[in-house]
Design a protein around this motif. Sequence first.
Motif, mmCIF file in Angstrom:
data_model
loop_
_atom_site.group_PDB
_atom_site.id
_atom_site.type_symbol
_atom_site.label_atom_id
_atom_site.label_comp_id
_atom_site.label_asym_id
_atom_site.label_seq_id
_atom_site.Cartn_x
_atom_site.Cartn_y
_atom_site.Cartn_z
ATOM 1 N N ASP A 31 3.293 -9.394 9.145
ATOM 2 C CA ASP A 31 2.060 -9.911 8.547
ATOM 3 C C ASP A 31 2.279 -10.246 7.075
ATOM 4 O O ASP A 31 1.653 -11.192 6.549
ATOM 5 C CB ASP A 31 0.938 -8.881 8.687
ATOM 6 N N TYR A 32 3.147 -9.494 6.429
ATOM 7 C CA TYR A 32 3.461 -9.785 5.020
ATOM 8 C C TYR A 32 4.074 -11.183 4.901
ATOM 9 O O TYR A 32 3.770 -11.936 3.966
ATOM 10 C CB TYR A 32 4.408 -8.729 4.484
ATOM 11 N N GLU A 33 4.912 -11.544 5.859
ATOM 12 C CA GLU A 33 5.518 -12.879 5.860
ATOM 13 C C GLU A 33 4.462 -13.963 6.080
ATOM 14 O O GLU A 33 4.541 -15.062 5.505
ATOM 15 C CB GLU A 33 6.601 -12.970 6.937
ATOM 16 N N LYS A 34 3.428 -13.675 6.887
ATOM 17 C CA LYS A 34 2.348 -14.644 7.112
ATOM 18 C C LYS A 34 1.539 -14.880 5.839
ATOM 19 O O LYS A 34 1.070 -16.003 5.594
ATOM 20 C CB LYS A 34 1.438 -14.154 8.230
ATOM 21 N N VAL A 127 -6.026 -11.203 -1.526
ATOM 22 C CA VAL A 127 -5.865 -11.046 -0.077
ATOM 23 C C VAL A 127 -5.598 -9.578 0.203
ATOM 24 O O VAL A 127 -4.626 -9.003 -0.302
ATOM 25 C CB VAL A 127 -4.700 -11.907 0.458
ATOM 26 N N THR A 128 -6.461 -8.934 0.995
ATOM 27 C CA THR A 128 -6.308 -7.497 1.248
ATOM 28 C C THR A 128 -6.641 -7.181 2.699
ATOM 29 O O THR A 128 -7.416 -7.897 3.341
ATOM 30 C CB THR A 128 -7.216 -6.677 0.308
ATOM 31 N N ASP A 129 -6.067 -6.071 3.193
ATOM 32 C CA ASP A 129 -6.300 -5.702 4.598
ATOM 33 C C ASP A 129 -6.891 -4.299 4.749
ATOM 34 O O ASP A 129 -7.001 -3.804 5.874
ATOM 35 C CB ASP A 129 -4.988 -5.785 5.393
ATOM 36 N N GLY A 130 -7.244 -3.649 3.660
ATOM 37 C CA GLY A 130 -7.717 -2.269 3.803
ATOM 38 C C GLY A 130 -8.699 -1.850 2.734
ATOM 39 O O GLY A 130 -9.007 -2.595 1.800
ATOM 40 N N ARG A 131 -9.188 -0.626 2.884
ATOM 41 C CA ARG A 131 -10.147 -0.058 1.944
ATOM 42 C C ARG A 131 -9.414 0.365 0.666
ATOM 43 O O ARG A 131 -8.396 1.052 0.726
ATOM 44 C CB ARG A 131 -10.837 1.161 2.561
ATOM 45 N N PRO A 132 -9.926 -0.006 -0.511
ATOM 46 C CA PRO A 132 -9.260 0.378 -1.763
ATOM 47 C C PRO A 132 -9.264 1.891 -1.959
ATOM 48 O O PRO A 132 -10.178 2.594 -1.543
ATOM 49 C CB PRO A 132 -10.102 -0.312 -2.844
ATOM 50 N N ARG A 157 -9.900 -4.781 9.359
ATOM 51 C CA ARG A 157 -11.016 -3.841 9.245
ATOM 52 C C ARG A 157 -11.510 -3.654 7.809
ATOM 53 O O ARG A 157 -12.018 -2.595 7.457
ATOM 54 C CB ARG A 157 -10.603 -2.488 9.818
ATOM 55 N N VAL A 158 -11.401 -4.638 6.999
ATOM 56 C CA VAL A 158 -11.879 -4.541 5.617
ATOM 57 C C VAL A 158 -13.405 -4.492 5.606
ATOM 58 O O VAL A 158 -14.069 -5.222 6.341
ATOM 59 C CB VAL A 158 -11.387 -5.744 4.780
ATOM 60 N N ASN A 180 -7.355 -11.166 11.931
ATOM 61 C CA ASN A 180 -5.946 -10.753 11.792
ATOM 62 C C ASN A 180 -5.209 -11.759 10.919
ATOM 63 O O ASN A 180 -5.756 -12.801 10.539
ATOM 64 C CB ASN A 180 -5.276 -10.624 13.171
ATOM 65 N N PHE A 181 -3.959 -11.460 10.630
ATOM 66 C CA PHE A 181 -3.187 -12.303 9.717
ATOM 67 C C PHE A 181 -2.833 -13.650 10.335
ATOM 68 O O PHE A 181 -2.549 -14.616 9.612
ATOM 69 C CB PHE A 181 -1.917 -11.568 9.265
#
Length: 563
Positions: A31-34, A127-132, A157-158, A180-181
């Motif tokens: 996903d990091y590559e995406k 761009v983030t994928d989670g809760r801070p 699930r942000v 999703n990414f």
Amino acid sequence: CLCLSLESLCKGKPLDFVFIIDSSRSVRPSDYEKVKIFVTNLLAFLDVRPEATRVGLLQYGSVVQNEFSLNTYSSKADVERAVKAMDHLATGTMTGLAIQYTMETAFTEPEGARPADMHIPRIAMIVTDGRPQDTVEEVAAQARQAGIQIFAIGVGRVDMNTLRAIGSEPHSEHVYLVANFSQIETLTSIFQSNLCGDLCSVMDHQCDHLCVSTPASYMCRCRKGYTLNSDGKTCQIDHCALGDHGCEHECVNTEDLFFCKCREDYILRPDNKTCKKLDPCSLGNHGCEHDCVNTEDSFVCRCREGYKLRPDNRTCKSKSMAFLSLECDTKRCNKCSDGVMDLVFVIDGSKSLGPANFELVKQFVNGIVDSLDVSGTGTHVGLLQYSTKVRTEFTLGQYTSGPDINRAVSRMQYMGRGSMTGAALRHMFEYSFSAKEGARPDMPRVSIVFTDGRSQDDVSKWATKAKDAGITIYAFGVGKAIEEELREIASEPDDKHLYYAEDFSNMGEITDKLKSRICKEKPSPQEMCKCENVMLFQRQVNELLRRLTQNNILYSPVVVCIL
């Protein structure tokens, strides 16, 4: 070629553009590559040149890592190579820290941002994928207020509320959530339209006067002599510019009309237009040994009965050389001499208060201060004013006398914007009671929080942290203050730490109760009256003895001291 046609839409359009990439361990390597591909696709329609669009990028986990600044690369090819070469951090999720770095470092001139007076749009895309793991609301608001437009992209699930707290308004154009990414690529064309299109020409903007396109949206502006209303579209006459406002010093526009403001060391008269110099006697620098009496333009010193003014017009001497005036070693009736503490006021300076009531709040603060024994070894006082931002007016270590604090309070300028009580509580907890700002070890720590309305952010988290750290909090609400919020702020029990007045005219009685509660050793008003009567009796007896001595009825002066 699709890339060329996209780029032609943004050709020559200058932007300062910073990507903020979540590189936490929850982002899988694939996903990091995406995400890197998504960034590269966005670059395709940007005209990347020093005189056009400049691009910077930072990624974050537990720490912030700046990959390249706005002035690092001068060509799109160089930027693309740098993006492809990035390595995954795979640590925590300090989103707030990354936004703070973007505001304080990435968009500075040394890092390549162009001067603010050039009006080059400053764009941040996160761009983030989670809760801070840290708080984002306050620092994101500060970044937006500093002129940074923020796009917030959430994946998976942000929490949507977190994204809204980060992104600029309108949220429909700045906040996006994908499942999703793999779906993040669908946003490319949306951002191409937002960043490069001229929305004023294609939208029903409903601007009263002028429409100005921005990279992601548009804004309405008014012609000279008018100001923009809070709806962001309609315009009203700039009353201050008309010149018939009648303000003696300064005129400040509001949404509905205007209000007058006085320069430093002046306050508004009851007509709310003219100004008068602050009460010289209350400033505490008059130097009068006995009594200070205000005059129309200044003040004069006067001596108590049995004394006369010396040639310096400040100090006093006895009218009879035979009578020796001695000071009793008496406890001051109106001072909280035993209740030594570190006290921090947290004062609401929001727009709902109004300039006239803000002056009453300043009197409230000075009334509390006057009841305390403020000195180097006594009570120390600090004060925060908050609105949309938090401002330290003075720290605990700044002043060591009541008159100095009175002057500092009188000089306070009304902020008059939002009401971020939670942010103010956080500042009080994290900074105000630190050794750096003058807090003393093993000293009782007390905070008085004054507010007149609902907070625009959460108060419970930082109030709880402060109370758990041993800070006693008194909550004082007036008018539209919310009882539930006051209970969340105040220490327990409520009946000793929560105070409320329906309006500002009822503040006096509540203030007296608050004074008595803060200083447990402070006498009640009835006890103070008794004390003052005893001291009056003492002065009368001493005067009688003085006269007896003058008439040779007594051979030596006697001084009565009642303890």
